[in-house]
Scaffold this active site. Structure first.
Site, short mmCIF file in Angstrom:
data_model
loop_
_atom_site.label_atom_id
_atom_site.label_comp_id
_atom_site.label_asym_id
_atom_site.label_seq_id
_atom_site.Cartn_x
_atom_site.Cartn_y
_atom_site.Cartn_z
CB CYS A 1 -1.50 -0.32 1.11
SG CYS A 1 -2.54 2.03 0.68
CD GLU B 1 -2.34 -6.56 4.74
OE1 GLU B 1 -2.61 -4.70 4.77
OE2 GLU B 1 -2.04 -5.94 3.48
CG HIS C 1 -4.02 -2.92 1.90
ND1 HIS C 1 -3.53 -2.52 3.01
CD2 HIS C 1 -5.21 -1.83 1.72
CE1 HIS C 1 -3.54 -1.35 3.58
NE2 HIS C 1 -4.48 -1.02 3.04
#
Length: 199
Positions: A78, A181, A179
């Site tokens: 990011c 994750e 992102h």
């Protein structure tokens, strides 16, 4: 088991990145000194918030030069991807300078609010080990109001009123504007691929 260091400098989504890596079986170390960075097998630079603040924190902690000199696989996530570039319109910040170009503020449109927030499809424009195993319909979760320049480093793009460089690479430095994750199977695969890159 792969070992990965995550830079903890007060401007990153460290906990969610750590949990995602641990779900993949990685041993995660949070690092906040130059010596810890220099000793790492591979390194993730997370980031949330403003580029100027993030660079100020890295400088205050004496981490900027260690990150610039890091010779093994490095992944910016990011804001961490944006920090890999030279400069940002956000606070006129001077950044790490590992990839040429200036990060610009995104321009809003009638159906295009800023920040760009939500799921976008990835369009692959280059082959790379970080992208192995991703199909044509890979989607990723974005939250950002500034966009990196599109250039030779771009490996994947998203569309949001223009090309958004979603994955970049220069040498042993990679970046994901989204992102991973929080990007379901595609994000997990990218993190898994990063853990398997040769250090």
């Amino acid at each position: 088991m792969s070992t990965v260091a995550v830079v903890a400098y007060g401007a990153g989504n460290v906990a969610s990145v750590r949990f995602a890596l641990e779900r993949l079986g990685a041993e995660v170390r949070l690092v906040s000194t130059a010596a810890e960075i220099e000793a790492a097998e591979r390194l993730i630079l997370p980031g949330v918030g403003a580029a100027g603040y993030a660079m100020a924190r890295l400088t205050e902690l004496g981490l900027s030069e260690a990150i610039r000199a890091f010779p093994r696989p490095l992944l910016g996530v990011c804001l961490g991807q944006q920090l890999l570039f030279e400069r940002s319109d956000e606070g006129e910040a001077e950044m790490l300078g590992l990839i040429p170009g200036r990060v610009r503020r995104m321009e809003p449109g009638p159906s295009r609010p800023v920040p760009h927030m939500g799921w976008s499809r990835l369009e692959f424009v280059g082959d790379d080990p970080l992208l192995d195993g991703l199909g044509d319909e890979a989607w990723a979760y974005f939250v950002h109001g500034y966009v990196c320049p599109d250039g030779p480093a771009t490996l994947a793009k998203a569309e949001y009123g223009g090309a958004v460089p979603a994955v970049v690479r220069a040498g042993n430095r990679w970046g994901c504007q989204f992102h991973p994750e929080r990007s379901s199977a595609a994000g997990a695969r990218i993190l898994k691929n990063f853990l398997e890159l040769r250090a």
